[in-house]
Design a protein around this motif. Structure first.
Motif, PDB file in Angstrom:
ATOM      1  N   GLY A  54       0.813  -1.214   0.000  1.00 20.70           N
ATOM      2  CA  GLY A  54       0.000   0.000   0.000  1.00 20.70           C
ATOM      3  C   GLY A  54       0.847   1.264   0.000  1.00 20.70           C
ATOM      4  N   ILE A  55       1.905   1.278   0.820  1.00 22.07           N
ATOM      5  CA  ILE A  55       2.794   2.447   0.856  1.00 22.07           C
ATOM      6  C   ILE A  55       3.519   2.597  -0.471  1.00 22.07           C
ATOM      7  CG2 ILE A  55       4.882   3.382   1.915  1.00 22.07           C
ATOM      8  CD1 ILE A  55       3.950   2.291   4.579  1.00 22.07           C
ATOM      9  N   PHE A  56       3.981   1.497  -1.027  1.00 16.97           N
ATOM     10  CA  PHE A  56       4.670   1.561  -2.317  1.00 16.97           C
ATOM     11  C   PHE A  56       3.740   2.142  -3.382  1.00 16.97           C
ATOM     12  CE2 PHE A  56       8.704  -1.151  -2.548  1.00 16.97           C
ATOM     13  CZ  PHE A  56       9.044  -0.879  -1.235  1.00 16.97           C
ATOM     14  N   GLU A  57       2.492   1.670  -3.426  1.00 17.34           N
ATOM     15  CA  GLU A  57       1.548   2.144  -4.439  1.00 17.34           C
ATOM     16  C   GLU A  57       1.201   3.617  -4.219  1.00 17.34           C
ATOM     17  OE1 GLU A  57      -1.750  -0.500  -4.188  1.00 17.34           O
ATOM     18  OE2 GLU A  57      -0.634  -2.235  -4.971  1.00 17.34           O
ATOM     19  N   GLU A  58       1.022   4.011  -2.969  1.00 15.76           N
ATOM     20  CA  GLU A  58       0.676   5.394  -2.656  1.00 15.76           C
ATOM     21  C   GLU A  58       1.746   6.367  -3.129  1.00 15.76           C
ATOM     22  OE1 GLU A  58      -0.145   8.199   1.314  1.00 15.76           O
ATOM     23  OE2 GLU A  58      -0.003   6.014   1.502  1.00 15.76           O
ATOM     24  N   HIS A  59       3.000   5.953  -3.067  1.00 12.91           N
ATOM     25  CA  HIS A  59       4.107   6.840  -3.442  1.00 12.91           C
ATOM     26  C   HIS A  59       4.687   6.504  -4.815  1.00 12.91           C
ATOM     27  CE1 HIS A  59       4.437   8.879   0.499  1.00 12.91           C
ATOM     28  NE2 HIS A  59       3.957   7.744   0.968  1.00 12.91           N
ATOM     29  N   GLY A  60       4.012   5.652  -5.553  1.00 10.41           N
ATOM     30  CA  GLY A  60       4.457   5.328  -6.903  1.00 10.41           C
ATOM     31  C   GLY A  60       5.786   4.590  -6.950  1.00 10.41           C
ATOM     32  N   LEU A  61       6.040   3.759  -5.943  1.00 10.73           N
ATOM     33  CA  LEU A  61       7.318   3.053  -5.844  1.00 10.73           C
ATOM     34  C   LEU A  61       7.202   1.621  -6.380  1.00 10.73           C
ATOM     35  CD1 LEU A  61       8.222   4.205  -2.211  1.00 10.73           C
ATOM     36  CD2 LEU A  61       9.017   5.207  -4.379  1.00 10.73           C
ATOM     37  N   GLU A  62       8.301   1.124  -6.892  1.00  9.63           N
ATOM     38  CA  GLU A  62       8.350  -0.243  -7.395  1.00  9.63           C
ATOM     39  C   GLU A  62       9.464  -1.013  -6.706  1.00  9.63           C
ATOM     40  OE1 GLU A  62       8.772  -0.150 -11.608  1.00  9.63           O
ATOM     41  OE2 GLU A  62       6.769   0.717 -11.964  1.00  9.63           O
ATOM     42  N   VAL A  63       9.336  -2.325  -6.726  1.00 12.61           N
ATOM     43  CA  VAL A  63      10.378  -3.170  -6.140  1.00 12.61           C
ATOM     44  C   VAL A  63      11.688  -2.929  -6.882  1.00 12.61           C
ATOM     45  CG1 VAL A  63      11.150  -5.555  -5.846  1.00 12.61           C
ATOM     46  CG2 VAL A  63       8.782  -4.937  -5.331  1.00 12.61           C
ATOM     47  N   PRO A  64      12.765  -2.633  -6.173  1.00 15.34           N
ATOM     48  CA  PRO A  64      14.039  -2.335  -6.834  1.00 15.34           C
ATOM     49  C   PRO A  64      14.692  -3.594  -7.408  1.00 15.34           C
ATOM     50  CG  PRO A  64      14.342  -2.384  -4.462  1.00 15.34           C
ATOM     51  CD  PRO A  64      12.866  -2.531  -4.694  1.00 15.34           C
ATOM     52  N   THR A  65      15.326  -3.426  -8.545  1.00 15.75           N
ATOM     53  CA  THR A  65      16.051  -4.538  -9.168  1.00 15.75           C
ATOM     54  C   THR A  65      17.544  -4.277  -9.273  1.00 15.75           C
ATOM     55  OG1 THR A  65      15.605  -3.651 -11.379  1.00 15.75           O
ATOM     56  CG2 THR A  65      14.031  -5.253 -10.495  1.00 15.75           C
ATOM     57  N   THR A  66      17.964  -3.043  -8.982  1.00 11.91           N
ATOM     58  CA  THR A  66      19.382  -2.700  -8.951  1.00 11.91           C
ATOM     59  C   THR A  66      19.681  -1.985  -7.634  1.00 11.91           C
ATOM     60  OG1 THR A  66      19.139  -0.483  -9.929  1.00 11.91           O
ATOM     61  CG2 THR A  66      19.333  -2.357 -11.454  1.00 11.91           C
ATOM     62  N   TRP A  67      20.963  -1.910  -7.300  1.00 10.26           N
ATOM     63  CA  TRP A  67      21.347  -1.231  -6.061  1.00 10.26           C
ATOM     64  C   TRP A  67      20.991   0.250  -6.103  1.00 10.26           C
ATOM     65  CZ3 TRP A  67      22.275  -3.074  -1.482  1.00 10.26           C
ATOM     66  CH2 TRP A  67      22.822  -2.246  -0.493  1.00 10.26           C
ATOM     67  N   ASP A  68      21.195   0.892  -7.247  1.00 12.14           N
ATOM     68  CA  ASP A  68      20.837   2.308  -7.369  1.00 12.14           C
ATOM     69  C   ASP A  68      19.346   2.510  -7.124  1.00 12.14           C
ATOM     70  OD1 ASP A  68      23.433   3.041  -7.863  1.00 12.14           O
ATOM     71  OD2 ASP A  68      23.196   3.153 -10.052  1.00 12.14           O
ATOM     72  N   GLU A  69      18.539   1.601  -7.651  1.00  9.92           N
ATOM     73  CA  GLU A  69      17.097   1.696  -7.423  1.00  9.92           C
ATOM     74  C   GLU A  69      16.759   1.470  -5.950  1.00  9.92           C
ATOM     75  OE1 GLU A  69      15.292  -1.127 -10.012  1.00  9.92           O
ATOM     76  OE2 GLU A  69      15.639   0.051 -11.845  1.00  9.92           O
ATOM     77  N   PHE A  70      17.493   0.563  -5.308  1.00  9.85           N
ATOM     78  CA  PHE A  70      17.271   0.272  -3.887  1.00  9.85           C
ATOM     79  C   PHE A  70      17.569   1.501  -3.040  1.00  9.85           C
ATOM     80  CE2 PHE A  70      19.092  -1.561   0.146  1.00  9.85           C
ATOM     81  CZ  PHE A  70      17.900  -2.052   0.654  1.00  9.85           C
ATOM     82  N   ILE A  71      18.684   2.166  -3.313  1.00 11.98           N
ATOM     83  CA  ILE A  71      19.041   3.373  -2.557  1.00 11.98           C
ATOM     84  C   ILE A  71      18.055   4.493  -2.845  1.00 11.98           C
ATOM     85  CG2 ILE A  71      20.793   5.145  -2.236  1.00 11.98           C
ATOM     86  CD1 ILE A  71      21.475   2.433  -0.982  1.00 11.98           C
ATOM     87  N   ALA A  72      17.663   4.636  -4.109  1.00  8.96           N
ATOM     88  CA  ALA A  72      16.709   5.688  -4.470  1.00  8.96           C
ATOM     89  C   ALA A  72      15.365   5.461  -3.789  1.00  8.96           C
ATOM     90  CB  ALA A  72      16.533   5.740  -5.990  1.00  8.96           C
ATOM     91  N   LEU A  73      14.939   4.217  -3.714  1.00  7.62           N
ATOM     92  CA  LEU A  73      13.685   3.870  -3.056  1.00  7.62           C
ATOM     93  C   LEU A  73      13.720   4.282  -1.580  1.00  7.62           C
ATOM     94  CD1 LEU A  73      10.996   2.122  -2.687  1.00  7.62           C
ATOM     95  CD2 LEU A  73      12.537   0.234  -2.193  1.00  7.62           C
ATOM     96  N   ASN A  74      14.775   3.895  -0.897  1.00  6.55           N
ATOM     97  CA  ASN A  74      14.880   4.208   0.527  1.00  6.55           C
ATOM     98  C   ASN A  74      15.008   5.704   0.769  1.00  6.55           C
ATOM     99  OD1 ASN A  74      15.046   1.571   2.215  1.00  6.55           O
ATOM    100  ND2 ASN A  74      16.330   1.139   0.446  1.00  6.55           N
ATOM    101  N   THR A  75      15.704   6.382  -0.117  1.00  9.53           N
ATOM    102  CA  THR A  75      15.848   7.836   0.009  1.00  9.53           C
ATOM    103  C   THR A  75      14.508   8.536  -0.164  1.00  9.53           C
ATOM    104  OG1 THR A  75      18.129   7.718  -0.820  1.00  9.53           O
ATOM    105  CG2 THR A  75      17.015   9.862  -0.922  1.00  9.53           C
ATOM    106  N   GLU A  76      13.733   8.081  -1.154  1.00 11.83           N
ATOM    107  CA  GLU A  76      12.425   8.695  -1.392  1.00 11.83           C
ATOM    108  C   GLU A  76      11.481   8.479  -0.215  1.00 11.83           C
ATOM    109  OE1 GLU A  76       8.986   8.872  -4.893  1.00 11.83           O
ATOM    110  OE2 GLU A  76      10.964   7.982  -5.274  1.00 11.83           O
TER     111      GLU A  76
END
Length: 429
Positions: free
Chosen positions: A160-182
């Motif tokens: 629910g939180i991911f959908e509310e903020h338009g987030l997707e499951v990360p597949t790369t480390w850069d995406e993982f860091i960007a997700l947590n930062t957002e």
């Protein structure tokens, strides 16, 4: 079918000595023949929360085995080890105890309290070797129990939180860091971690760092002595752990494990790095929350070429060497090694059965199991470094706490771990 009696935990150690009323019933001539007379089998466990579920499971067995009654008795997990040790040492222990795995099983084996089951229980060869290893004697290599469950370690998240903020499951480390930062910038704690309880920290370390140090390849190297925990890649994996602190609450070492669960189930935190043993708790505490899981992507310079899900065997069922009902106990243990029992473990206990051929109807379990199959690895310190004192998990847990408080760095933490396990661990080239 008669109602089973239950011995439920908040029991003082002295109470274990008063359990003779629940002792196995049999003729004085030795093992009871379940086909010739009625027999009562006592099964002990530390899972007080699963009493009713185990009763349903053993109802299935009793229905197919007239004359056999299974009494499931559960004790507080914090008291269970001592209660079981007392029971097995005397004459009032269970016929079939739930026992720990790997290093924590060895004291019971060394004391001669458990029956070897090799050649007496069918289906053991179908269990994954890494899981069955948790039921074997370290010195004699014999099998003493049927493994109950496999726990896999991954990142759980609130869909629910991911959908509310338009987030997707990360597949790369850069995406993982960007997700947590957002998430952090949005005022949401990215990861819930109860660092006040040191035992959870080696789990977290393997979730984010196992692929960095090399997973199963490093495991083989550290066991044969070609590498140790001061290896640069293992130190780098602890640096990953340290770097993740910015995505937790400021005073993470003051947060208990129970509080971290509440952070996640209440929606204060978007993710929870933990084990599949959390699934049943999360679905009970937050039945309306949609939960997903994923493997943490490969960090920079990872030794592994694919993300991994560390795992370990959790719990076994064994036979008390002093049981007067060994024939009936072995019959029950054989059933516990079948797909029928394994499916009941999945359906009733929401656990990943150690027995192959089990289907998982729950979508959260199904996703987590699929992740694990895509990249399995051992939960290194639990599987291999709990056979002596100090235990590897205990040393690393304390060291990560010190890292989070600024009193240690990855190099000193790795050195402390190597120094600790070197007191009892000898590599086998």
């Amino acid at each position: 079918m008669r109602q089973r009696s239950l011995a439920v935990g908040a029991i003082a150690l002295s109470s274990a000595l008063l359990l003779s009323a629940c002792a196995p019933s049999a003729s004085s001539g030795g093992s009871a023949d379940p086909s010739a007379e009625e027999v009562t089998l006592t099964v002990w466990s530390w899972r007080t929360e699963d009493i009713e579920k185990y009763n349903k499971i053993f109802d299935v067995y009793e229905e197919a085995h007239p004359g056999v009654t299974v009494e499931f008795e559960a004790f507080q997990n914090t008291e269970y080890n001592q209660i079981l040790t007392t029971g097995l040492a005397g004459s009032d222990g269970p016929d079939i105890p739930m026992v720990r795995a790997y290093g924590q099983l060895q004291p019971n084996i060394e004391a001669g309290q458990l029956e070897s089951i090799d050649g007496k229980v069918e289906g053991l060869d179908a269990i994954a070797p890494s899981v069955l290893a948790g039921a074997k004697g370290k010195e004699d290599g014999k099998t003493y129990a049927v493994p109950l469950a496999t726990q896999t370690l991954q990142m759980f998240y609130n869909k629910g939180i991911f959908e509310e903020h338009g987030l997707e499951v990360p597949t790369t480390w850069d995406e993982f860091i960007a997700l947590n930062t957002e998430l952090k910038d949005a005022g949401i704690t990215p990861m819930a971690l109860g660092a006040k309880d040191a035992w959870i920290l080696p789990i977290f370390a393997d979730i984010v760092g196992s692929a960095r140090y090399g997973g199963t390849d490093f495991e083989a190297a550290v066991l044969d002595g070609s590498k140790d925990f001061t290896d640069a890649d293992y130190v780098a994996s602890l640096q990953v752990v340290s770097d993740m602190q910015e995505f937790m609450v400021p005073d993470v070492v003051g947060v208990s494990y129970a509080d971290s669960q509440i952070q996640f189930t209440s929606g204060q935190a978007a993710q929870f790095p933990g084990g599949s043993f959390e699934i049943a708790t999360f679905t009970t505490q937050a039945p309306d929350m949609e939960i997903g899981s994923y493997q943490v992507p490969l960090p920079p310079q990872a030794v592994s070429d694919t993300p991994v899900s560390p795992a370990y065997a959790d719990g076994n069922f064994a036979i008390n060497s002093k049981s007067k009902n060994k024939d009936a106990a072995f019959e029950l243990l054989n059933w516990m090694a079948t797909a029928e029992f394994g499916q009941l473990v999945a359906d009733e206990l929401n656990q990943f059965s150690a027995i192959p051929g089990v289907d998982y109807a729950d979508p959260v379990m199904r996703e987590a199991w699929s992740n694990y199959q895509d990249g399995p690895a051992s939960y290194l310190l639990l599987v291999n470094f709990r056979y002596g004192e100090p235990q590897g998990t205990a040393v690393l847990g304390e060291q990560i706490q010190k890292m989070f408080m600024g009193d240690a760095d990855p190099t000193s933490a790795a050195t402390a771990l190597q120094t600790g396990v070197s007191q009892w661990f000898t590599p086998t080239p």
